[in-house]
Design a protein around this motif. Structure first.
Motif, PDB file in Angstrom:
ATOM      1  N   ASP A   1       0.841  -1.201   0.000  1.00 46.89           N
ATOM      2  CA  ASP A   1       0.000   0.000   0.000  1.00 46.89           C
ATOM      3  C   ASP A   1       0.876   1.250   0.000  1.00 46.89           C
ATOM      4  O   ASP A   1       2.100   1.168  -0.075  1.00 46.89           O
ATOM      5  CB  ASP A   1      -0.989  -0.024   1.177  1.00 46.89           C
ATOM      6  N   LYS A   2       0.240   2.415   0.140  1.00 48.25           N
ATOM      7  CA  LYS A   2       1.017   3.658   0.019  1.00 48.25           C
ATOM      8  C   LYS A   2       1.964   3.896   1.178  1.00 48.25           C
ATOM      9  O   LYS A   2       2.886   4.691   1.076  1.00 48.25           O
ATOM     10  CB  LYS A   2       0.099   4.855  -0.188  1.00 48.25           C
ATOM     11  N   THR A   3       1.796   3.194   2.289  1.00 44.81           N
ATOM     12  CA  THR A   3       2.729   3.318   3.409  1.00 44.81           C
ATOM     13  C   THR A   3       3.838   2.274   3.350  1.00 44.81           C
ATOM     14  O   THR A   3       4.695   2.248   4.226  1.00 44.81           O
ATOM     15  CB  THR A   3       1.981   3.182   4.754  1.00 44.81           C
ATOM     16  N   GLY A   4       3.807   1.411   2.344  1.00 43.17           N
ATOM     17  CA  GLY A   4       4.827   0.375   2.206  1.00 43.17           C
ATOM     18  C   GLY A   4       4.476  -0.927   2.892  1.00 43.17           C
ATOM     19  O   GLY A   4       5.260  -1.876   2.870  1.00 43.17           O
ATOM     20  N   GLN A   5       3.293  -0.982   3.505  1.00 43.70           N
ATOM     21  CA  GLN A   5       2.852  -2.204   4.170  1.00 43.70           C
ATOM     22  C   GLN A   5       2.263  -3.176   3.150  1.00 43.70           C
ATOM     23  O   GLN A   5       1.670  -2.761   2.155  1.00 43.70           O
ATOM     24  CB  GLN A   5       1.788  -1.881   5.242  1.00 43.70           C
ATOM     25  N   PRO A   6       2.420  -4.491   3.360  1.00 41.57           N
ATOM     26  CA  PRO A   6       1.877  -5.459   2.408  1.00 41.57           C
ATOM     27  C   PRO A   6       0.349  -5.449   2.394  1.00 41.57           C
ATOM     28  O   PRO A   6      -0.282  -5.264   3.439  1.00 41.57           O
ATOM     29  CB  PRO A   6       2.412  -6.799   2.905  1.00 41.57           C
ATOM     30  N   VAL A   7      -0.202  -5.623   1.217  1.00 40.98           N
ATOM     31  CA  VAL A   7      -1.650  -5.732   1.056  1.00 40.98           C
ATOM     32  C   VAL A   7      -1.994  -7.213   1.181  1.00 40.98           C
ATOM     33  O   VAL A   7      -1.543  -8.035   0.380  1.00 40.98           O
ATOM     34  CB  VAL A   7      -2.105  -5.181  -0.311  1.00 40.98           C
ATOM     35  N   THR A   8      -2.771  -7.552   2.198  1.00 32.39           N
ATOM     36  CA  THR A   8      -3.077  -8.952   2.490  1.00 32.39           C
ATOM     37  C   THR A   8      -4.549  -9.252   2.241  1.00 32.39           C
ATOM     38  O   THR A   8      -5.377  -8.348   2.113  1.00 32.39           O
ATOM     39  CB  THR A   8      -2.738  -9.291   3.951  1.00 32.39           C
ATOM     40  N   GLN A   9      -4.856 -10.543   2.195  1.00 37.31           N
ATOM     41  CA  GLN A   9      -6.212 -11.062   2.066  1.00 37.31           C
ATOM     42  C   GLN A   9      -6.950 -10.475   0.870  1.00 37.31           C
ATOM     43  O   GLN A   9      -8.095 -10.049   0.976  1.00 37.31           O
ATOM     44  CB  GLN A   9      -6.997 -10.822   3.351  1.00 37.31           C
ATOM     45  N   ALA A  10      -6.287 -10.471  -0.244  1.00 40.25           N
ATOM     46  CA  ALA A  10      -6.899  -9.964  -1.480  1.00 40.25           C
ATOM     47  C   ALA A  10      -7.085 -11.112  -2.463  1.00 40.25           C
ATOM     48  O   ALA A  10      -6.399 -12.127  -2.397  1.00 40.25           O
ATOM     49  CB  ALA A  10      -6.021  -8.883  -2.097  1.00 40.25           C
ATOM     50  N   LYS A  11      -8.017 -10.934  -3.356  1.00 41.61           N
ATOM     51  CA  LYS A  11      -8.207 -11.882  -4.453  1.00 41.61           C
ATOM     52  C   LYS A  11      -7.465 -11.313  -5.661  1.00 41.61           C
ATOM     53  O   LYS A  11      -7.729 -10.184  -6.078  1.00 41.61           O
ATOM     54  CB  LYS A  11      -9.682 -12.062  -4.781  1.00 41.61           C
ATOM     55  N   VAL A  12      -6.542 -12.107  -6.219  1.00 45.37           N
ATOM     56  CA  VAL A  12      -5.712 -11.635  -7.321  1.00 45.37           C
ATOM     57  C   VAL A  12      -5.957 -12.516  -8.537  1.00 45.37           C
ATOM     58  O   VAL A  12      -5.836 -13.749  -8.459  1.00 45.37           O
ATOM     59  CB  VAL A  12      -4.215 -11.644  -6.953  1.00 45.37           C
ATOM     60  N   LYS A  13      -6.298 -11.867  -9.639  1.00 42.56           N
ATOM     61  CA  LYS A  13      -6.513 -12.569 -10.905  1.00 42.56           C
ATOM     62  C   LYS A  13      -5.600 -11.949 -11.946  1.00 42.56           C
ATOM     63  O   LYS A  13      -5.483 -10.727 -12.034  1.00 42.56           O
ATOM     64  CB  LYS A  13      -7.974 -12.441 -11.326  1.00 42.56           C
ATOM     65  N   LEU A  14      -4.962 -12.781 -12.718  1.00 43.64           N
ATOM     66  CA  LEU A  14      -4.040 -12.310 -13.739  1.00 43.64           C
ATOM     67  C   LEU A  14      -4.484 -12.869 -15.089  1.00 43.64           C
ATOM     68  O   LEU A  14      -4.730 -14.067 -15.207  1.00 43.64           O
ATOM     69  CB  LEU A  14      -2.630 -12.799 -13.408  1.00 43.64           C
TER      70      LEU A  14
END
Length: 158
Positions: free
Chosen positions: A86-99
């Motif tokens: 995220d914008k503070t450099g913290q990891p973004v967790t518990q997301a659904k990622v589709k590529l």
């Protein structure tokens, strides 16, 4: 008055013009044939509807910029990794990622891959691309009401 002597090359001059035109026409016919046979057709699906929804697209883009999320994508040894912060450099967790993988130069090889979170902010998937070369990857991350989309070009060198 004496007639000027004609060189033997002079009688070939009109045929040289004809030959040049034949070459130009042959090259044009070849190029048109290649263009028609290799045309993939549709550039984008639902272009009219996308144009009507342009203001919503701009609003979604502004919302994504406000999130400040950044991503790094890497493909190494048939293993795709996505680092999401995220914008503070913290990891973004518990997301659904589709590529979504797309090959711009050849249709019929598009595919979609879901990534799983293996560590905080680290999403991975095993992928096996059928062809070497350039692939465009479209990433879509959903977490709650937040949406993050990005595109990256990846070169597959098996």
């Amino acid at each position: 008055m004496p007639q000027p002597l004609r060189k033997s090359v002079d009688r070939w001059i009109p045929w040289m013009f004809v030959g040049c035109f034949v070459i130009v026409i042959a090259v044009n016919v070849f190029m048109m044939t290649v263009a028609i046979k290799t045309n993939g057709g549709t550039v984008t699906d639902h272009a009219y509807e996308n144009g009507l929804a342009y203001n919503q697209t701009l609003a979604a883009s502004d919302k994504q910029k406000a999130l400040g999320w950044t991503s790094q994508i890497e493909l190494k040894n048939d293993r795709l990794t996505l680092h999401l912060t995220d914008k503070t450099g913290q990891p973004v967790t518990q997301a659904k990622v589709k590529l979504t993988w797309m090959r711009e130069v050849q249709s019929g090889y598009d595919r979609t891959t879901s990534l799983t979170e293996t560590d905080k902010g680290l999403y991975t998937a095993d992928v096996s691309l059928p062809l070497p070369g350039q692939w465009d990857t479209y990433v879509e991350v959903l977490r709650g009401s937040d949406t993050y989309r990005t595109k990256k070009t990846i070169i597959n060198n098996p």
